[in-house]
Motif scaffolding. Structure first.
Motif, mmCIF file in Angstrom:
data_model
loop_
_atom_site.group_PDB
_atom_site.id
_atom_site.type_symbol
_atom_site.label_atom_id
_atom_site.label_comp_id
_atom_site.label_asym_id
_atom_site.label_seq_id
_atom_site.Cartn_x
_atom_site.Cartn_y
_atom_site.Cartn_z
ATOM 1 N N TYR A 218 -15.244 15.285 -51.646
ATOM 2 C CA TYR A 218 -15.146 16.255 -52.735
ATOM 3 C C TYR A 218 -15.645 15.680 -54.045
ATOM 4 N N ARG A 219 -16.469 16.431 -54.739
ATOM 5 C CA ARG A 219 -16.697 16.134 -56.144
ATOM 6 C C ARG A 219 -15.538 16.750 -56.912
ATOM 7 N N MET A 220 -15.260 16.195 -58.054
ATOM 8 C CA MET A 220 -14.122 16.673 -58.832
ATOM 9 C C MET A 220 -14.508 16.789 -60.295
ATOM 10 N N GLY A 221 -13.743 17.599 -60.996
ATOM 11 C CA GLY A 221 -14.060 17.805 -62.399
ATOM 12 C C GLY A 221 -12.840 18.160 -63.221
ATOM 13 N N TRP A 222 -13.015 18.074 -64.530
ATOM 14 C CA TRP A 222 -12.000 18.485 -65.499
ATOM 15 C C TRP A 222 -12.573 19.628 -66.338
ATOM 16 N N PHE A 223 -11.737 20.617 -66.569
ATOM 17 C CA PHE A 223 -12.045 21.719 -67.456
ATOM 18 C C PHE A 223 -10.883 21.856 -68.440
ATOM 19 N N ARG A 224 -11.095 22.608 -69.504
ATOM 20 C CA ARG A 224 -10.008 22.872 -70.437
ATOM 21 C C ARG A 224 -10.144 24.278 -71.003
ATOM 22 N N GLN A 225 -8.999 24.795 -71.411
ATOM 23 C CA GLN A 225 -8.967 26.122 -72.022
ATOM 24 C C GLN A 225 -8.027 26.106 -73.213
ATOM 25 N N ALA A 226 -8.585 26.371 -74.375
ATOM 26 C CA ALA A 226 -7.800 26.459 -75.599
ATOM 27 C C ALA A 226 -7.350 27.897 -75.801
ATOM 28 N N TYR B 220 -7.417 21.373 -66.809
ATOM 29 C CA TYR B 220 -7.352 21.665 -65.386
ATOM 30 C C TYR B 220 -8.268 20.717 -64.613
ATOM 31 N N CYS B 221 -7.820 20.295 -63.452
ATOM 32 C CA CYS B 221 -8.715 19.568 -62.573
ATOM 33 C C CYS B 221 -9.173 20.511 -61.461
ATOM 34 N N ALA B 222 -10.319 20.196 -60.899
ATOM 35 C CA ALA B 222 -10.921 21.050 -59.891
ATOM 36 C C ALA B 222 -11.651 20.192 -58.872
ATOM 37 N N ALA B 223 -11.855 20.754 -57.682
ATOM 38 C CA ALA B 223 -12.534 20.026 -56.614
ATOM 39 C C ALA B 223 -13.403 20.973 -55.802
ATOM 40 N N SER B 224 -14.484 20.416 -55.267
ATOM 41 C CA SER B 224 -15.349 21.190 -54.394
ATOM 42 C C SER B 224 -16.061 20.244 -53.447
ATOM 43 N N ALA B 225 -16.286 20.722 -52.204
ATOM 44 C CA ALA B 225 -17.017 19.927 -51.221
ATOM 45 C C ALA B 225 -18.507 20.226 -51.271
#
Length: 122
Positions: free
Chosen positions: A32-40, A95-100
């Protein structure tokens, strides 16, 4: 299915640091690649950083380059976001996120955590 749980958020003064963690469980055997997002508040969710399965490839939003560092420990099924020189405008739910699928430059993700609040006071 992959379950993601973020931790490490909190209240910090401007110029301070925080380290966020994202623990993955479930079908973590895939790459999985992973990432961080944010929401204000009142804003749309935005990309912060991403990292490939191997950790060799990373990508950052221009707003955090040079201040934030993404990393991962696959043995612990955990991803991190080291945030330094924090600014009030970094205040958001992260938020963290993942995808294959796809590369670190792909903004589409299949799995999401519940988020952790980061508040930076001026």
């Amino acid at each position: 299915q992959v379950q993601l749980v973020e931790s490490g958020g909190g209240l910090v003064q401007a110029g301070g640091s925080l380290r966020l963690s994202c623990a993955a469980s479930g079908r973590t055997g895939s790459s999985y690649r992973m990432g961080w997002f944010r929401q204000a508040p009142g804003k749309e969710r935005e990309f912060v950083a991403a990292i490939s399965w191997s950790g060799v490839s990373t990508d950052y939003a221009n707003s955090v380059k040079g201040r934030f560092t993404i990393s991962r420990d696959n043995a612990k099924n955990t991803m991190y976001l080291q945030m330094n020189s924090l600014k009030p405008e970094d205040t958001a739910v992260y938020y963290c996120a993942a995808s294959a699928r796809g590369s670190v430059f792909n903004l589409e993700y299949d799995y999401w955590g519940q988020g952790t609040q980061v508040t930076v006071s001026s």
